[in-house]
Motif scaffolding. Sequence first.
Motif, PDB file in Angstrom:
ATOM      1  N   VAL A 136       0.995  -1.032  -0.095  1.00 38.87           N
ATOM      2  CA  VAL A 136       0.144   0.088  -0.095  1.00 38.87           C
ATOM      3  C   VAL A 136       0.850   1.212   0.102  1.00 38.87           C
ATOM      4  N   ALA A 137       0.511   2.154  -0.854  1.00 38.23           N
ATOM      5  CA  ALA A 137       1.295   3.457  -0.754  1.00 38.23           C
ATOM      6  C   ALA A 137       0.403   4.794  -0.544  1.00 38.23           C
ATOM      7  N   GLY A 138       0.986   5.698  -0.127  1.00 41.66           N
ATOM      8  CA  GLY A 138       0.243   7.049   0.210  1.00 41.66           C
ATOM      9  C   GLY A 138       0.862   8.013   1.047  1.00 41.66           C
ATOM     10  N   SER A 139       0.451   8.946   1.132  1.00 41.47           N
ATOM     11  CA  SER A 139       0.864  10.170   1.961  1.00 41.47           C
ATOM     12  C   SER A 139       0.357  10.234   3.404  1.00 41.47           C
ATOM     13  N   ILE A 140       1.326  10.384   4.282  1.00 46.61           N
ATOM     14  CA  ILE A 140       0.932  10.316   5.572  1.00 46.61           C
ATOM     15  C   ILE A 140      -0.063  11.843   6.018  1.00 46.61           C
ATOM     16  N   HIS A 141      -0.925  11.843   6.577  1.00 51.49           N
ATOM     17  CA  HIS A 141      -2.064  12.738   6.693  1.00 51.49           C
ATOM     18  C   HIS A 141      -1.385  13.842   7.269  1.00 51.49           C
ATOM     19  N   ASP A 142      -0.654  13.798   8.385  1.00 48.76           N
ATOM     20  CA  ASP A 142       0.007  14.861   9.168  1.00 48.76           C
ATOM     21  C   ASP A 142       1.114  15.772   8.249  1.00 48.76           C
ATOM     22  N   ALA A 143       1.751  15.039   7.482  1.00 43.51           N
ATOM     23  CA  ALA A 143       2.579  15.581   6.683  1.00 43.51           C
ATOM     24  C   ALA A 143       2.523  15.681   4.997  1.00 43.51           C
ATOM     25  N   ALA A 144       1.195  15.767   4.830  1.00 40.84           N
ATOM     26  CA  ALA A 144       1.046  15.826   3.262  1.00 40.84           C
ATOM     27  C   ALA A 144       0.819  17.220   2.988  1.00 40.84           C
ATOM     28  N   ARG A 145       0.829  18.062   4.020  1.00 44.56           N
ATOM     29  CA  ARG A 145       0.613  19.586   3.617  1.00 44.56           C
ATOM     30  C   ARG A 145       1.834  20.254   4.134  1.00 44.56           C
ATOM     31  N   TYR A 146       2.385  21.443   3.810  1.00 45.41           N
ATOM     32  CA  TYR A 146       3.470  22.131   3.837  1.00 45.41           C
ATOM     33  C   TYR A 146       3.049  23.654   3.906  1.00 45.41           C
ATOM     34  N   VAL A 147       3.112  24.299   4.876  1.00 49.48           N
ATOM     35  CA  VAL A 147       2.649  26.076   4.959  1.00 49.48           C
ATOM     36  C   VAL A 147       3.840  26.583   5.724  1.00 49.48           C
ATOM     37  N   LYS A 148       4.777  27.453   5.043  1.00 48.29           N
ATOM     38  CA  LYS A 148       5.501  28.239   5.499  1.00 48.29           C
ATOM     39  C   LYS A 148       5.415  29.533   5.710  1.00 48.29           C
ATOM     40  N   PHE A 149       5.251  30.107   6.960  1.00 48.59           N
ATOM     41  CA  PHE A 149       4.751  31.422   7.321  1.00 48.59           C
ATOM     42  C   PHE A 149       6.068  32.175   7.206  1.00 48.59           C
ATOM     43  N   GLN A 150       6.060  33.578   7.248  1.00 48.95           N
ATOM     44  CA  GLN A 150       6.948  34.452   7.590  1.00 48.95           C
ATOM     45  C   GLN A 150       7.296  34.660   8.945  1.00 48.95           C
ATOM     46  N   ASP A 151       8.551  34.441   9.277  1.00 48.89           N
ATOM     47  CA  ASP A 151       8.949  34.387  10.772  1.00 48.89           C
ATOM     48  C   ASP A 151       8.317  35.430  11.506  1.00 48.89           C
ATOM     49  N   GLY A 152       7.781  35.060  12.809  1.00 53.08           N
ATOM     50  CA  GLY A 152       7.474  35.864  14.040  1.00 53.08           C
ATOM     51  C   GLY A 152       6.207  36.838  13.544  1.00 53.08           C
ATOM     52  N   ASP A 153       5.547  36.687  12.456  1.00 53.82           N
ATOM     53  CA  ASP A 153       4.327  37.343  12.327  1.00 53.82           C
ATOM     54  C   ASP A 153       2.961  36.681  12.269  1.00 53.82           C
ATOM     55  N   GLY A 154       3.028  35.598  12.984  1.00 56.96           N
ATOM     56  CA  GLY A 154       1.715  34.906  13.225  1.00 56.96           C
ATOM     57  C   GLY A 154       1.153  34.037  11.957  1.00 56.96           C
ATOM     58  N   GLN A 155       0.166  33.372  12.162  1.00 53.46           N
ATOM     59  CA  GLN A 155      -0.578  32.638  11.155  1.00 53.46           C
ATOM     60  C   GLN A 155      -1.568  33.047  10.534  1.00 53.46           C
TER      61      GLN A 155
END
Length: 185
Positions: free
Chosen positions: A35-54
Motif C-alpha cells: 500500500v502506498a500513500g501520503s501520511i495525513h499529518d505531513a501531506a501539507r506544507y505551509v511556511k509562514f513569515q517568521d514571527g508574524d503569526g499564522q
Amino acid sequence: MLKFAPLFLALVLAGCSTRLAQQLDDTPNAGPCPVAGSIHDAARYVKFQDGDGQLYSNIEYTGEITNVRLYCRYFKEIPLEAEIEVDFAFGKGPAATADTHDYRYFVAVTRRNGKVLAKEYFDTRAEFGRGLVTGKSEFVNRIMIPRADESISGVNFEVIVGFELTPEQLEFNRSGSRFRLDAAK
C-alpha cells in the motif's frame, strides 16, 4: 576512426536492447504491491513569515502531496523492488520573496504495524515564474522492500510519503487549520 562509429553504435544499441528485454519480463507479479500513500499529518506544507503569526498575509510558500502511485515487481527470492511517483501542488503566498522554493520530502518503507524499516529524504524545487501556483511529479526508483523470503507478500508493507516539517508546521497541520485562496476577500 569514423569508419567504426556505425559498428560501435550498433554494438551499444544491441547491448541496450538485450538489457531492456531482460527488464521487461511479462511474468505476472507473484503477489500484490505494498500500500502506498501520503501520511495525513505531513501531506501539507505551509511556511509562514517568521514571527508574524499564522495569518494568510504571512504565508510564504505552500505545498501539498496530491497523489502517490507505486509500481512493484517480484523477483523470486530477491527483495521486492518498487518505484513511486509523487504528485505535488505548490503555492506562492503574499509574503514570498522568491520565484523558487525548495521542499524536502521523505519516502519511508514500513511494516503494516507502522514500524519504519527504511526512510530516505529527497528535495524538489518549485519554480513559480509568473504564476502563484505550480505542480510537478517526482519519480523515486529502487525502493527495496525487505522480504524475509519469497513467501512474504508486499501486502505486509507500506510505502509512506510526506514533507519534512518543523514542529510548528506539524502542529498547524494537526490543528486542522486551512487557508483557501479566497480567504482574503
